[in-house]
Design a protein around this motif. Structure first.
Motif: not given
Length: 212
Positions: A52-55, A61-68, A71-76, A80-85
């Motif tokens: 999702l970050l790469g897209m 995808l909108p820039t909100i999907f690439g929000t990191r 603290g950890f610089n991870t795409p949270w 979150l979306i992957s966890t919900v799915i």
């Protein structure tokens, strides 16, 4: 120890370990399976979230999907979306989940074969670094016939629940695509303009004709 194949169901390895070694070994097998499941889930979660970050970085995808995370610089957001799915899919039977995955993989491969033949017909003289040494259209169709037929068989042997899930997700994907196009055109949501920058500074050749 029973050699009846009907006894070899999910979790039977723990029973085998208990009969061979003892109860402590049975607990270790369960712990190993639990940690292995967590590892597989985490690796899949990481790959999906960074996809999702790469897209997002490509402007799909909108820039909100690439929000990191700060603290950890991870795409949270992707995590979150992957966890919900994953949680949503966990309520389905395992065989239905595998059937849905197989159907989507088969449909994807069928679209790739169709696109392969279509592009060879529309742009026969395009520069291709790797080209199938077949020139006649009949030969191309014959080459794709057997894998296409196998994929079609995989699609047709699914359960009605599988068809329902595939139909809903496909409809959602189509609606999502057109919504993203409208949002990009109206500039209602912020997107990365990567493809536009590439079009401005590079000669895309046949790609520019295909996307038009």
């Amino acid at each position: 120890m029973s050699l009846d194949l009907d006894d070899w169901v999910t979790g039977y390895y723990t029973e085998v370990g208990e009969k061979i070694v003892g109860k402590k070994f049975k607990r270790w097998i369960r712990l190993g399976a639990f940690l292995s499941g967590i590892g597989v889930f985490q690796s899949q979660l990481s790959s999906c979230s960074y996809q999702l970050l790469g897209m997002t970085e490509l402007g799909l995808l909108p820039t909100i999907f690439g929000t990191r995370s700060k603290g950890f610089n991870t795409p949270w957001v992707g995590i979150l979306i992957s966890t919900v799915i994953s949680i949503s899919v966990s309520y389905m039977k395992f065989r239905h989940v595998t059937s849905v995955v197989n159907v989507f993989n088969s449909l994807g491969m069928m679209f790739e074969f169709t696109a392969f033949i279509y592009l060879r017909m529309k742009f026969p003289d395009a520069d291709r670094p790797y080209k199938v040494p077949v020139t006649k259209l009949r030969s191309l169709i014959a080459m794709c016939f057997f894998p296409f037929g196998f994929l079609l068989y995989v699609v047709c042997v699914g359960h009605p629940i599988v068809y329902l899930v595939v139909a809903l997700l496909t409809l959602l994907g189509v609606l999502w695509y057109f919504c993203m196009r409208i949002f990009q055109a109206k500039m209602w949501i912020d997107f990365n303009r990567v493809m536009k920058k590439l079009a401005d500074y590079e000669n895309l050749g046949y790609y520019d004709q295909i996307v038009k």
